[in-house]
Motif scaffolding. Structure first.
Motif, PDB file in Angstrom:
ATOM      1  N   ASN A 125       0.842  -1.190   0.000  1.00 17.86           N
ATOM      2  CA  ASN A 125       0.000   0.000   0.000  1.00 17.86           C
ATOM      3  C   ASN A 125       0.883   1.248   0.000  1.00 17.86           C
ATOM      4  OD1 ASN A 125      -2.357  -1.484   0.060  1.00 17.86           O
ATOM      5  ND2 ASN A 125      -2.699  -1.233   2.246  1.00 17.86           N
ATOM      6  N   ILE A 126       0.622   2.156  -0.921  1.00 19.26           N
ATOM      7  CA  ILE A 126       1.326   3.426  -0.997  1.00 19.26           C
ATOM      8  C   ILE A 126       0.289   4.526  -0.906  1.00 19.26           C
ATOM      9  CG2 ILE A 126       2.903   4.870  -2.329  1.00 19.26           C
ATOM     10  CD1 ILE A 126       3.825   2.366  -3.787  1.00 19.26           C
ATOM     11  N   SER A 127       0.441   5.431   0.086  1.00 16.78           N
ATOM     12  CA  SER A 127      -0.592   6.436   0.369  1.00 16.78           C
ATOM     13  C   SER A 127       0.000   7.836   0.398  1.00 16.78           C
ATOM     14  CB  SER A 127      -1.281   6.137   1.703  1.00 16.78           C
ATOM     15  OG  SER A 127      -1.794   4.819   1.733  1.00 16.78           O
ATOM     16  N   PRO A 128      -0.038   8.562  -0.717  1.00 12.19           N
ATOM     17  CA  PRO A 128       0.387   9.970  -0.707  1.00 12.19           C
ATOM     18  C   PRO A 128      -0.747  10.872  -0.219  1.00 12.19           C
ATOM     19  CG  PRO A 128      -0.053   9.260  -2.958  1.00 12.19           C
ATOM     20  CD  PRO A 128      -0.320   8.078  -2.080  1.00 12.19           C
ATOM     21  N   ASP A 129      -0.434  11.752   0.710  1.00  8.47           N
ATOM     22  CA  ASP A 129      -1.412  12.691   1.278  1.00  8.47           C
ATOM     23  C   ASP A 129      -0.976  14.098   0.892  1.00  8.47           C
ATOM     24  OD1 ASP A 129      -3.252  14.084   2.711  1.00  8.47           O
ATOM     25  OD2 ASP A 129      -2.647  13.370   4.688  1.00  8.47           O
ATOM     26  N   ALA A 134      -2.517  27.040   1.008  1.00  7.89           N
ATOM     27  CA  ALA A 134      -3.143  28.280   0.560  1.00  7.89           C
ATOM     28  C   ALA A 134      -3.834  28.040  -0.767  1.00  7.89           C
ATOM     29  CB  ALA A 134      -2.098  29.388   0.413  1.00  7.89           C
ATOM     30  N   GLY A 135      -4.933  28.775  -0.966  1.00  7.87           N
ATOM     31  CA  GLY A 135      -5.605  28.715  -2.251  1.00  7.87           C
ATOM     32  C   GLY A 135      -6.620  27.618  -2.398  1.00  7.87           C
ATOM     33  N   SER A 136      -6.745  26.746  -1.392  1.00  9.42           N
ATOM     34  CA  SER A 136      -7.708  25.658  -1.515  1.00  9.42           C
ATOM     35  C   SER A 136      -8.126  25.178  -0.140  1.00  9.42           C
ATOM     36  CB  SER A 136      -7.086  24.494  -2.295  1.00  9.42           C
ATOM     37  OG  SER A 136      -7.957  23.389  -2.298  1.00  9.42           O
ATOM     38  N   TYR A 137      -9.410  24.843  -0.002  1.00  8.22           N
ATOM     39  CA  TYR A 137      -9.919  24.253   1.231  1.00  8.22           C
ATOM     40  C   TYR A 137      -9.904  22.730   1.158  1.00  8.22           C
ATOM     41  CZ  TYR A 137     -11.643  28.751   2.970  1.00  8.22           C
ATOM     42  OH  TYR A 137     -11.731  30.039   3.439  1.00  8.22           O
ATOM     43  N   ASP A 138      -9.485  22.183   0.032  1.00  5.03           N
ATOM     44  CA  ASP A 138      -9.588  20.749  -0.173  1.00  5.03           C
ATOM     45  C   ASP A 138      -8.289  20.037   0.195  1.00  5.03           C
ATOM     46  OD1 ASP A 138     -12.166  21.065  -1.120  1.00  5.03           O
ATOM     47  OD2 ASP A 138     -11.499  21.310  -3.191  1.00  5.03           O
ATOM     48  N   THR A 139      -8.437  18.839   0.730  1.00  3.39           N
ATOM     49  CA  THR A 139      -7.305  17.963   0.976  1.00  3.39           C
ATOM     50  C   THR A 139      -7.675  16.585   0.465  1.00  3.39           C
ATOM     51  OG1 THR A 139      -5.803  17.069   2.661  1.00  3.39           O
ATOM     52  CG2 THR A 139      -8.103  17.346   3.299  1.00  3.39           C
ATOM     53  N   SER A 140      -6.685  15.819   0.053  1.00  8.32           N
ATOM     54  CA  SER A 140      -6.985  14.510  -0.512  1.00  8.32           C
ATOM     55  C   SER A 140      -5.928  13.497  -0.115  1.00  8.32           C
ATOM     56  CB  SER A 140      -7.072  14.592  -2.044  1.00  8.32           C
ATOM     57  OG  SER A 140      -5.810  14.922  -2.594  1.00  8.32           O
ATOM     58  N   GLN A 141      -6.352  12.242  -0.050  1.00  8.08           N
ATOM     59  CA  GLN A 141      -5.426  11.142   0.202  1.00  8.08           C
ATOM     60  C   GLN A 141      -5.871   9.954  -0.618  1.00  8.08           C
ATOM     61  OE1 GLN A 141      -5.344   9.041   4.053  1.00  8.08           O
ATOM     62  NE2 GLN A 141      -3.123   9.179   3.978  1.00  8.08           N
ATOM     63  N   THR A 142      -4.912   9.293  -1.225  1.00 10.95           N
ATOM     64  CA  THR A 142      -5.204   8.118  -2.033  1.00 10.95           C
ATOM     65  C   THR A 142      -4.282   6.984  -1.619  1.00 10.95           C
ATOM     66  OG1 THR A 142      -5.852   9.498  -3.915  1.00 10.95           O
ATOM     67  CG2 THR A 142      -5.346   7.189  -4.375  1.00 10.95           C
ATOM     68  N   THR A 143      -4.852   5.790  -1.479  1.00  9.56           N
ATOM     69  CA  THR A 143      -4.065   4.598  -1.205  1.00  9.56           C
ATOM     70  C   THR A 143      -4.082   3.708  -2.438  1.00  9.56           C
ATOM     71  OG1 THR A 143      -4.484   4.626   1.183  1.00  9.56           O
ATOM     72  CG2 THR A 143      -3.831   2.520   0.218  1.00  9.56           C
ATOM     73  N   LYS A 208      -2.089  -1.816 -14.550  1.00  8.44           N
ATOM     74  CA  LYS A 208      -0.929  -0.936 -14.635  1.00  8.44           C
ATOM     75  C   LYS A 208       0.161  -1.432 -13.687  1.00  8.44           C
ATOM     76  CE  LYS A 208      -3.687   3.161 -15.704  1.00  8.44           C
ATOM     77  NZ  LYS A 208      -4.083   4.525 -15.260  1.00  8.44           N
ATOM     78  N   LYS A 209       1.410  -1.233 -14.101  1.00  5.54           N
ATOM     79  CA  LYS A 209       2.548  -1.604 -13.280  1.00  5.54           C
ATOM     80  C   LYS A 209       2.983  -0.416 -12.415  1.00  5.54           C
ATOM     81  CE  LYS A 209       4.545  -4.857 -16.647  1.00  5.54           C
ATOM     82  NZ  LYS A 209       5.766  -5.152 -17.451  1.00  5.54           N
ATOM     83  N   LEU A 210       3.572  -0.728 -11.282  1.00  5.73           N
ATOM     84  CA  LEU A 210       4.178   0.309 -10.448  1.00  5.73           C
ATOM     85  C   LEU A 210       5.271   0.994 -11.269  1.00  5.73           C
ATOM     86  CD1 LEU A 210       4.513   1.646  -7.659  1.00  5.73           C
ATOM     87  CD2 LEU A 210       6.098  -0.196  -7.053  1.00  5.73           C
ATOM     88  N   GLY A 211       5.198   2.316 -11.348  1.00  6.47           N
ATOM     89  CA  GLY A 211       6.168   3.089 -12.111  1.00  6.47           C
ATOM     90  C   GLY A 211       5.686   3.491 -13.481  1.00  6.47           C
ATOM     91  N   ASP A 212       4.525   2.958 -13.917  1.00  3.64           N
ATOM     92  CA  ASP A 212       4.003   3.353 -15.225  1.00  3.64           C
ATOM     93  C   ASP A 212       3.651   4.838 -15.253  1.00  3.64           C
ATOM     94  OD1 ASP A 212       4.293   0.906 -16.380  1.00  3.64           O
ATOM     95  OD2 ASP A 212       2.187   0.321 -16.274  1.00  3.64           O
ATOM     96  N   GLU A 213       3.211   5.367 -14.105  1.00  4.36           N
ATOM     97  CA  GLU A 213       2.876   6.784 -13.999  1.00  4.36           C
ATOM     98  C   GLU A 213       3.014   7.219 -12.553  1.00  4.36           C
ATOM     99  OE1 GLU A 213      -1.939   6.573 -13.571  1.00  4.36           O
ATOM    100  OE2 GLU A 213      -1.120   6.364 -15.585  1.00  4.36           O
ATOM    101  N   GLY A 214       3.020   8.533 -12.330  1.00  6.05           N
ATOM    102  CA  GLY A 214       3.153   9.057 -10.969  1.00  6.05           C
ATOM    103  C   GLY A 214       1.917   8.776 -10.134  1.00  6.05           C
ATOM    104  N   LEU A 215       2.079   8.853  -8.813  1.00  8.57           N
ATOM    105  CA  LEU A 215       0.979   8.628  -7.886  1.00  8.57           C
ATOM    106  C   LEU A 215       0.588   9.969  -7.286  1.00  8.57           C
ATOM    107  CD1 LEU A 215       2.209   5.402  -6.078  1.00  8.57           C
ATOM    108  CD2 LEU A 215       0.881   5.606  -8.174  1.00  8.57           C
ATOM    109  N   GLU A 216      -0.627  10.412  -7.543  1.00  7.51           N
ATOM    110  CA  GLU A 216      -1.073  11.726  -7.089  1.00  7.51           C
ATOM    111  C   GLU A 216      -2.250  11.593  -6.137  1.00  7.51           C
ATOM    112  OE1 GLU A 216      -1.849  14.099 -10.492  1.00  7.51           O
ATOM    113  OE2 GLU A 216       0.187  13.961 -11.240  1.00  7.51           O
TER     114      GLU A 216
END
Length: 216
Positions: A125-129, A134-143, A208-216
């Protein structure tokens, strides 16, 4: 012109040296990660051979990507490096693959904190938060959930949560790439509301393979 070409070559060589700064093998993350680098680690059996493996998430401190504010606070704009090491008999870890540019680097107005975990089932599991100051009230996290199969790590699931910091409204979307189904749950972090849950089907695609694209 010659000077410009030589500068580019030297810069490329320097980047290559930086990319190889993690040691190829070691008995622990402390032996693998250079001193002074921030790092996280996860241990577990990823390739189902009965030997514990190691995942390292390291943040370099290369000076060209550091910036100091007037008040003395130092920004570290170096992007994370993710590396996977398979365990060997005798307790050594051997690097299998290293990934760079997987995550957006920090800026003065936004930052990312990444967690890594090897589950009991042997998935990664890889979870970028991502957080905007500034400029946004939104926050996001994806696993992102990856499984080692057929000689590589494949994305088998993803769960994303977005929340508005001023209203508490939350939306969580879970996608399963083995069943090709999506679950969407709407909730509120600040007050009790009736959750709204919906399901839909996903279009089947090659995993998709790990490394095919960035994790956002």
């Amino acid at each position: 012109m010659k000077t410009s070409i030589m500068t580019l070559i030297l810069s490329a060589c320097a980047l290559g040296m930086n990319a190889q700064a993690l040691k190829q093998q070691g008995k622990s993350a402390e032996q693998i990660v250079p001193k002074g680098w921030e790092h996280k680690e996860a241990v577990g059996d990823l390739n189902k051979d009965g030997i514990k493996d190691l995942v390292v998430l390291a943040k370099p401190n290369f000076k060209e990507n550091m910036q100091t504010r007037d008040d003395g606070y130092e920004y570290n704009f170096n992007p994370y490096i993710l590396a996977i090491y398979f365990g060997q008999e005798g307790g050594n870890y051997q690097q299998w693959k290293q990934y760079e540019d997987m995550f957006m680097p920090d800026s003065e107005w936004s930052s990312v904190d990444v967690d890594i975990e090897i589950t009991e089932r042997g998935t990664l599991n890889i979870s970028p938060d991502y957080f905007a100051s500034a400029g946004s009230y939104d926050t996001s996290q994806t696993t992102y959930t990856f499984r080692f199969q057929n000689g590589d790590f494949y994305l088998i699931g993803k769960e994303s949560t977005e929340m508005s910091r001023n209203t508490g409204e939350m939306t969580t979307v879970s996608e399963n790439y083995l069943t090709w189904k999506r679950q969407t749950v709407e909730d509120n972090a600040f007050e009790e509301v009736e959750k709204k849950e919906t399901w839909s089907k996903l279009t089947k695609e090659p995993l998709k393979k790990l490394g095919d694209e960035g994790l956002e």
